[in-house]
Scaffold this active site. Structure first.
Site, short mmCIF file in Angstrom:
data_model
loop_
_atom_site.label_atom_id
_atom_site.label_comp_id
_atom_site.label_asym_id
_atom_site.label_seq_id
_atom_site.Cartn_x
_atom_site.Cartn_y
_atom_site.Cartn_z
N ASP A 214 0.86 -1.19 0.00
CA ASP A 214 0.00 0.00 0.00
C ASP A 214 0.90 1.24 0.00
OD1 ASP A 214 -1.65 2.19 0.78
OD2 ASP A 214 -3.10 0.77 1.58
N GLU A 240 -0.82 -0.88 -4.57
CA GLU A 240 -2.03 -0.10 -4.23
C GLU A 240 -1.75 1.39 -4.08
OE1 GLU A 240 -4.65 -1.79 -1.36
OE2 GLU A 240 -5.05 0.14 -0.40
N GLU A 268 -9.49 4.35 -2.69
CA GLU A 268 -10.01 4.62 -1.34
C GLU A 268 -10.22 6.12 -1.12
OE1 GLU A 268 -6.42 2.80 0.51
OE2 GLU A 268 -6.62 4.43 1.94
N ASP A 291 -14.17 3.39 -0.29
CA ASP A 291 -14.47 3.29 1.14
C ASP A 291 -15.92 3.73 1.30
OD1 ASP A 291 -12.73 3.69 4.13
OD2 ASP A 291 -14.85 4.22 3.93
N HIS A 318 -12.36 -0.46 0.67
CA HIS A 318 -11.34 -0.12 1.66
C HIS A 318 -11.98 -0.18 3.06
CE1 HIS A 318 -9.40 3.11 4.19
NE2 HIS A 318 -8.36 2.35 3.90
N GLU A 338 -11.37 -6.51 2.88
CA GLU A 338 -10.19 -6.07 3.64
C GLU A 338 -10.48 -6.08 5.13
OE1 GLU A 338 -8.88 -1.95 3.10
OE2 GLU A 338 -7.02 -2.39 4.20
#
Ligand SMILES: C[C@H](O)[C@H](O)CC(=O)C(=O)O
Ligand SMILES: [Mg+2]
Length: 394
Positions: A214, A240, A268, A291, A318, A338
């Site tokens: 990430d 990511e 996200e 998200d 997310h 996740e």
């Protein structure tokens, strides 16, 4: 039920973890020299809290129906979001029918266009939207995944995000996503350290466990390409959020540059169907990661997901705890979810929004049975031990 209306909306602020999951104490893995767009300034390199990643805190939206039923939701947004709810959005909510979710969403979005569209305002709209879904579920005495059309799977499976994919593997997760620690401003040495950390983790977890990186918006196309090429021999599954969320062109280039089989993921910090349309139509990524507390809420996520489906892209939300679990359970193009490891050393499973929610389900052996999501609404309560503050009591 169709005649029930909304009596009150109230907005509160909470500090300390929870929906603003970066709001953690010293020594947490989530604030340990993680590469960010601010890492080019040495004084903001060691800690994300130093540049204000936790400045907002959590927004809690409570919506009360005319029969006294209360729905609620939490997201990131804190005091400025509470202002927007109480001083602006409340007029579209109070007096509306509890089933008016689509209309309320449109009014919130259209009326804030002149200062909204992304970021804080859409976080705020998301919080209201999630509270409306929670309320409707509680009134109907059904879990939100029923309201969304029903589950397509009996069990969710999870990858874990945290500093210790090796421990996540032992806990039964299907993969581990690590934060990238060094960005372009730390030069070749930083790149080498990034690749060494990945190589060490690959040795610990063996060849088959998923490993992801990430990059939290911190790289440029050149650095991200070098990282992806170097990481390929260590079996990196995806890279990511390598670039700024505004750099759609960079993402399209990066997706062309990464080794065959490696996935590019992002989203996200993207919002609404229009933002995700850019990512999808420009071929920016293989997996979108909205998200649900930031992209416009569940009402918007359903639309984003349909768009992704038509582009053969997966939707793996997310974080966002129960709000994403109820969604993932209902989508064919969300095959896994996740789980953010919020224990300071990423060495045990604790509820993602701890300590703000009571009854928040967690994966067991990397999995969650649908039956863990069978309570009305999103199935969680606010923890009464957490101090709520209402800054703009009208
Ligand atoms: C670990 C990342 O830097 C961030 O804190 C969380 C995130 O981006 C993710 O879970 O994805
Ligand atoms: Mg991420």
């Amino acid at each position: 039920m169709g005649h029930l209306t909304i009596k009150h909306v109230r907005a509160f602020v909470l500090r300390g973890g929870g929906a603003d999951y970066h709001d953690q104490a010293d020594g947490h893995w989530i604030d340990d020299h993680i590469s960010t767009p601010m890492s080019k300034y040495p004084e903001y390199r060691q800690s994300r809290r130093s540049f204000g990643i936790n400045v907002l805190g959590t927004l809690v939206v409570e919506i009360e129906a005319s029969d006294g039923t209360v729905g609620f939701a939490v997201t990131t947004g804190g005091e400025p979001a509470a202002y927007i709810v109480e001083k602006h959005l409340a007029r579209f909510i109070e007096g509306a029918r509890v089933t008016d979710i689509e209309k309320i969403w449109d009014q919130m979005y259209q009326s804030t266009l002149f200062y909204g569209r992304k970021g804080l305002v859409i976080n705020t709209i998301s919080g209201v939207d999630l509270a409306l879904w929670d309320l409707l579920g509680k009134i109907r005495q059904e879990p939100v995944h029923h309201l969304l059309g029903g589950a397509v799977r009996d069990e969710l499976q999870f990858y874990a995000t945290g500093a210790r994919p090796d421990l996540a593997q032992k806990m039964g997760f299907i993969g581990g996503k690590m934060p990238l620690h060094h960005g372009p401003s730390e030069g070749e040495e930083g790149l080498r350290k990034n690749l060494e950390a990945l190589a060490t983790m690959r040795e610990r977890v063996g060849p088959d466990f998923w490993l992801m990186l990430d990059c939290w918006m911190s790289l440029d196309v050149n650095y991200a390409t070098k990282l992806a090429i170097g990481a390929h021999e260590h079996g990196l599954k995806w890279i990511e959020e390598a670039l700024s969320p505004d750099d759609y062109w960079g993402y399209a280039a990066l997706r062309n540059n990464v080794p065959k089989g490696m996935l590019v993921t992002t989203g996200e910090h993207e919002a609404t169907r229009w933002g995700f349309r850019m990512l999808l139509e420009m071929g920016c990524c293989d997996i979108i990661q909205p998200d649900v507390g930031w992209c416009g809420g569940l009402t918007e996520l359903v639309k984003i997901s349909a768009l992704a489906d038509a582009h053969n892209a997966m939707v793996v939300p997310h974080g966002s705890s129960v709000y994403s679990y109820h969604f993932v359970a209902t989508r064919h193009n969300s095959p896994f979810a996740e789980f953010l490891m919020m224990a300071p050393k990423a060495d045990e499973v604790v509820p993602m929004f701890h300590p703000q929610l009571l009854g928040e389900p967690v994966p067991v052996n990397g999995r969650m049975r649908l039956s863990a999501l069978d309570k009305p609404g999103f199935g969680v309560d606010l923890n009464p031990d957490c101090q709520l503050h209402r800054p703009y009591n009208r």
